[in-house]
Write an enzyme that holds these catalytic residues in place. Structure first.
Site, PDB file in Angstrom:
ATOM      1  N   HIS A 103      -3.676  -5.692   2.276  1.00  0.00           N
ATOM      2  CA  HIS A 103      -3.444  -5.888   3.703  1.00  0.00           C
ATOM      3  C   HIS A 103      -4.082  -7.222   4.051  1.00  0.00           C
ATOM      4  O   HIS A 103      -4.487  -7.983   3.185  1.00  0.00           O
ATOM      5  CB  HIS A 103      -4.125  -4.784   4.508  1.00  0.00           C
ATOM      6  CG  HIS A 103      -3.663  -3.414   4.143  1.00  0.00           C
ATOM      7  ND1 HIS A 103      -2.457  -2.914   4.547  1.00  0.00           N
ATOM      8  CD2 HIS A 103      -4.254  -2.430   3.425  1.00  0.00           C
ATOM      9  CE1 HIS A 103      -2.334  -1.668   4.100  1.00  0.00           C
ATOM     10  NE2 HIS A 103      -3.409  -1.354   3.404  1.00  0.00           N
TER      11      HIS A 103
ATOM     12  N   CYS B  90       0.801  -1.223   0.000  1.00  0.00           N
ATOM     13  CA  CYS B  90       0.000   0.000   0.000  1.00  0.00           C
ATOM     14  C   CYS B  90       0.845   1.289   0.000  1.00  0.00           C
ATOM     15  O   CYS B  90       1.403   1.622  -1.022  1.00  0.00           O
ATOM     16  CB  CYS B  90      -0.971  -0.057   1.170  1.00  0.00           C
ATOM     17  SG  CYS B  90      -2.409   0.983   0.914  1.00  0.00           S
TER      18      CYS B  90
HETATM   19  N1  GLN Z   1      -2.382   6.889   1.836  1.00  0.00           N
HETATM   20  C1  GLN Z   1      -2.454   5.934   0.827  1.00  0.00           C
HETATM   21  C2  GLN Z   1      -3.811   5.816   0.145  1.00  0.00           C
HETATM   22  O1  GLN Z   1      -4.870   5.946   0.766  1.00  0.00           O
HETATM   23  C3  GLN Z   1      -2.042   4.614   1.400  1.00  0.00           C
HETATM   24  C4  GLN Z   1      -3.112   3.985   2.243  1.00  0.00           C
HETATM   25  C5  GLN Z   1      -2.638   2.718   2.879  1.00  0.00           C
HETATM   26  O2  GLN Z   1      -1.455   2.464   2.997  1.00  0.00           O
HETATM   27  N2  GLN Z   1      -3.581   1.940   3.338  1.00  0.00           N
HETATM   28  O3  GLN Z   1      -3.807   5.590  -1.022  1.00  0.00           O
END
Ligand code: GLN
Length: 254
Positions: free
Chosen positions: A202, A106
């Site tokens: 995740h 992510c």
């Molecule tokens: N901030 C980034 C997004 O929302 C990463 C989010 C995350 O790592 N879950 O795209």
């Protein structure tokens, strides 16, 4: 949260694999630390010693790592690691080119790409290890995901507002069977170049998908010992059941 821990196998060790988890404080949401725990546990069960190094911004970086992990974070967390990432960036680029296996989830996936343009107009430059570019959106992509990958069917959970586009020739990590993936449009999820994998998944990703762990560990073990990976036949019925149930729920018998 910084520091080094060793996890020893039950019998004589086949060698020590050094695993660096980048920015556990700023970049480990939705249980991404679980990827490192899953790897350390599996390394041990395969008969190797796992040396786990938690790398915080400003700390000296372990250039000799055999395996690298990174997780997700808020846009603010991503901004907080930018300076350190820039400082160790050349080492990471060289290690990726040298074949060190890496799994970046992510927020760190976005920063391993070319750039991340936040919804507020901030541009966070990336390392360019993966040829992907990300733009923040008002709409979030949230929910369970199932992918077809080279490792088999992979399940996980996504929650991102960043929409990522692959550069020409950039291989994805997988094809979306259920979920949004990189951008909700082109059916791709994540990116993979050599042994570097970026993904939005995740869950955390690795406990339910041990075949991905083993692919990363195989490369790391060979680098660490100079010998081919010598795995143990590990049963992981809970992981298999969790994954297969999720696949059935999301894609049926397709
Ligand atoms: N901030 C980034 C997004 O929302 C990463 C989010 C995350 O790592 N879950 O795209």
């Amino acid at each position: 949260m910084s520091g080094t821990e060793r996890y020893e196998p039950a019998g004589p060790s086949k060698g020590t694999i050094t695993l660096v988890h980048l920015y556990p404080r700023e970049m480990s949401i939705y249980g991404d630390r679980g990827n490192t725990h899953a790897l350390a546990g599996r390394i041990r069960r395969h008969g190797y010693t796992a040396e786990v190094v938690l790398h915080d911004p400003g700390a000296s970086f372990r250039r000799d790592a055999h395996l690298l992990m990174g997780g997700g974070g808020q846009d603010s967390g991503q901004a907080r690691v930018e300076a350190d990432l820039e400082a160790i960036g050349p080492e990471l680029v060289a290690m990726a080119a040298d074949g060190v296996p890496m799994l970046m989830i992510c927020g760190m996936y976005q920063l391993f790409g070319n750039s991340f343009h936040t919804v507020t107009g901030q541009v966070l430059p990336g390392l360019g290890i993966l040829d992907v570019t990300t733009h923040g959106n008002d709409k979030r992509m949230i929910g369970p995901v199932c992918l077809e990958t080279e490792f088999g069917r992979v399940v996980g959970y996504e929650n991102h507002s960043g929409s990522t586009v692959l550069g020409p020739g950039q291989q994805p990590f997988g094809r979306v069977l259920a979920g949004h993936g990189n951008n909700g449009e082109d059916g791709t999820e994540g990116a993979r170049s050599g042994h570097v994998i970026g993904s939005y998944l995740h869950g955390p990703l690795l406990p339910a998908n041990p075949m991905v762990s083993d692919a990363l560990i195989a490369v790391a073990a060979e680098r660490a010992t100079g010998r081919p990976f010598d795995p143990e036949p590990l049963e992981d019925p809970l992981a298999t059941e969790a994954r297969e149930r999720q696949v059935r729920r999301l894609v049926g018998t397709r």
